[in-house]
Design a protein around this motif. Structure first.
Motif, PDB file in Angstrom:
ATOM      1  N   SER A 111       0.822  -1.213   0.000  1.00 29.24           N
ATOM      2  CA  SER A 111       0.000   0.000   0.000  1.00 29.24           C
ATOM      3  C   SER A 111       0.857   1.264   0.000  1.00 29.24           C
ATOM      4  N   PRO A 112       0.562   2.174  -0.962  1.00 25.11           N
ATOM      5  CA  PRO A 112      -0.435   2.075  -2.031  1.00 25.11           C
ATOM      6  C   PRO A 112       0.113   1.300  -3.232  1.00 25.11           C
ATOM      7  N   SER A 113      -0.766   0.847  -4.097  1.00 19.11           N
ATOM      8  CA  SER A 113      -0.361   0.084  -5.270  1.00 19.11           C
ATOM      9  C   SER A 113       0.504   0.930  -6.205  1.00 19.11           C
ATOM     10  N   GLY A 114       1.711   0.440  -6.492  1.00 19.97           N
ATOM     11  CA  GLY A 114       2.593   1.164  -7.400  1.00 19.97           C
ATOM     12  C   GLY A 114       2.084   1.172  -8.822  1.00 19.97           C
ATOM     13  N   HIS A 115       1.504   0.049  -9.260  1.00 24.13           N
ATOM     14  CA  HIS A 115       0.961  -0.016 -10.620  1.00 24.13           C
ATOM     15  C   HIS A 115      -0.193   0.972 -10.798  1.00 24.13           C
ATOM     16  N   ALA A 116      -1.107   0.996  -9.826  1.00 25.00           N
ATOM     17  CA  ALA A 116      -2.254   1.903  -9.923  1.00 25.00           C
ATOM     18  C   ALA A 116      -1.797   3.357  -9.845  1.00 25.00           C
ATOM     19  N   MET A 117      -0.829   3.634  -8.983  1.00 23.77           N
ATOM     20  CA  MET A 117      -0.317   5.000  -8.833  1.00 23.77           C
ATOM     21  C   MET A 117       0.380   5.459 -10.107  1.00 23.77           C
ATOM     22  N   SER A 121      -1.034   8.488 -12.725  1.00 26.52           N
ATOM     23  CA  SER A 121      -0.239   9.700 -12.975  1.00 26.52           C
ATOM     24  C   SER A 121       0.210   9.795 -14.426  1.00 26.52           C
ATOM     25  N   ILE A 122       0.704   8.705 -14.988  1.00 27.89           N
ATOM     26  CA  ILE A 122       1.237   8.729 -16.356  1.00 27.89           C
ATOM     27  C   ILE A 122       0.130   8.953 -17.380  1.00 27.89           C
ATOM     28  N   TYR A 123      -0.935   8.197 -17.273  1.00 25.40           N
ATOM     29  CA  TYR A 123      -2.018   8.343 -18.257  1.00 25.40           C
ATOM     30  C   TYR A 123      -2.756   9.671 -18.084  1.00 25.40           C
ATOM     31  N   TYR A 124      -2.787  10.184 -16.865  1.00 23.45           N
ATOM     32  CA  TYR A 124      -3.378  11.508 -16.652  1.00 23.45           C
ATOM     33  C   TYR A 124      -2.574  12.573 -17.393  1.00 23.45           C
ATOM     34  N   VAL A 125      -1.250  12.488 -17.306  1.00 24.60           N
ATOM     35  CA  VAL A 125      -0.396  13.447 -18.013  1.00 24.60           C
ATOM     36  C   VAL A 125      -0.605  13.341 -19.520  1.00 24.60           C
ATOM     37  N   GLY A 184      -1.623   8.810  -7.322  1.00 26.26           N
ATOM     38  CA  GLY A 184      -1.121   9.108  -8.657  1.00 26.26           C
ATOM     39  C   GLY A 184      -1.708  10.383  -9.224  1.00 26.26           C
ATOM     40  N   LEU A 185      -3.002  10.574  -9.035  1.00 24.35           N
ATOM     41  CA  LEU A 185      -3.651  11.801  -9.507  1.00 24.35           C
ATOM     42  C   LEU A 185      -3.093  13.024  -8.779  1.00 24.35           C
ATOM     43  N   LEU A 186      -2.804  12.859  -7.493  1.00 26.59           N
ATOM     44  CA  LEU A 186      -2.243  13.969  -6.722  1.00 26.59           C
ATOM     45  C   LEU A 186      -0.851  14.338  -7.243  1.00 26.59           C
ATOM     46  N   VAL A 187      -0.038  13.333  -7.573  1.00 23.21           N
ATOM     47  CA  VAL A 187       1.296  13.591  -8.122  1.00 23.21           C
ATOM     48  C   VAL A 187       1.201  14.291  -9.473  1.00 23.21           C
TER      49      VAL A 187
END
Length: 353
Positions: A111-117, A121-125, A184-187
């Motif tokens: 926790s937290p999931s690295g794959h999900a994070m 973040s990457i796909y959001y960018v 991830g979204l926060l990053v």
């Protein structure tokens, strides 16, 4: 937490029981969230199409994954595939049977999931940059609104698929993948406010790399001095994984650190390299054929680099070589390939004249 973990195990069992025939699809969805695809595929494509997006991808991936490592050390998250065997939540005769797969047995905390994070973040960018490039959301036409909605629907659909895949594989509990997406979204959102990364000097890159290394190693040494074993999960992975060869060294906590720091340092060297500046001055560097050539050549060379297998007998040597291998990725895409292609075009133009 046992109740929450128990509910998570039931979710794992439900997915494996009812959707076991979709195993290959879940594995594919999980692999799509690996950062190696960001470094070896997404980065060279985006860098030569929109340089700022390529730079942002590396920063978000590297810094975000280092943050994920620190958060995992802080939260001490369990993983389903070993928790079911060690918990006292179940009677000895009622321990749920969950399947494991070749990519289940990761060695870090859950926790937290690295794959999900990473995926969030990457796909959001990438989706944000694509929306900006297409100027979506600024006009009131129905077509633009539909396209904007389609992009973000695909984004959230992909996040759901990746989260479900991590649960199906028994690598994470549901609350861990949700925490990963939010982190991830926060990053990704925070990176939008950091503008100096697009003009950072080599010194700033090296200082940032050293700072990330120092903070991570400092936390590790501090907690170790306090009697906290941050590598407790490695022993659990080796003990409860059904196949010993499914426990890979590249899932070790310090492996991801070496990979991320190497990539970030390599990007700093590449952007401040004379080869990069010389290729930028060429008139061909602004043309679409030149960019396409850079993308194709970079993808080909990076595929060869990715195929190189590093020796795993000695961990320290593996981490050093992983750092160097990762540094060659942005150096190849940003400096070496454009410079060589620029020299080739210059030579051809002289022969024509």
């Amino acid at each position: 937490m046992d109740w929450l973990h128990g509910c998570g195990v039931e979710a794992v069992r439900y997915l494996q029981t009812h959707y076991g025939h979709r195993r290959d699809w879940f594995v594919l969805a999980s692999r799509s969230a690996e950062l190696r695809y960001t470094f070896f595929i997404f980065f060279p494509i985006w860098f030569h199409l929109r340089e700022t997006t390529g730079i942002k991808l590396i920063w978000v991936a590297a810094v975000g994954d280092c943050l994920n490592l620190v958060l995992k050390w802080v939260f001490f998250g369990q993983r389903p595939y070993w928790w079911v065997h060690e918990t006292s939540f179940y009677d000895s005769t009622a321990v749920p049977q969950i399947q494991q797969f070749p990519i289940t047995c990761e060695t870090g905390p859950g926790s937290p999931s690295g794959h999900a994070m990473a995926a969030a973040s990457i796909y959001y960018v990438m989706v944000s940059s694509l929306s900006t490039e297409l100027q979506l959301g600024r006009q009131l036409s129905v077509k633009d609104r539909c396209l904007w909605g389609l992009l973000w629907t695909m984004f959230w659909g992909l996040q759901a698929c990746i989260c479900l895949s991590r649960v199906f594989l028994a690598a994470h509990f549901p609350h861990q993948v949700i925490a990963g997406v939010l982190s991830g979204l926060l990053v990704a959102q925070s990176s939008s406010r950091v503008l100096w990364i697009y003009s950072a000097s080599l010194r700033q890159y090296l200082v940032t790399t050293l700072l990330l290394f120092s903070v991570t190693l400092g936390l590790y040494l501090l907690l170790k001095a306090l009697g906290v074993d941050l590598l407790w999960t490695v022993e659990k992975a080796r003990r409860w994984c059904v196949q010993p060869d499914w426990v890979h060294i590249d899932t070790m906590p310090f492996s991801s650190l070496a990979r991320n720091l190497g990539t970030l340092a390599g990007l700093g060297l590449a952007l401040n390299c004379p080869l990069y500046w010389e290729s930028c001055r060429e008139k061909h560097s602004c043309g679409a054929p030149f960019r396409l050539g850079c993308i194709l050549a970079s993808l080909g060379l990076l595929h060869l680099i990715d195929s190189l297998q590093l020796p795993t007998q000695t961990e320290s040597l593996y981490y050093l070589l992983s750092f160097c291998k990762s540094a060659t990725v942005p150096l190849t895409s940003v400096a070496i390939v454009p410079y060589c292609l620029s020299c080739l075009l210059r030579s051809c133009s002289k022969k024509v004249e």
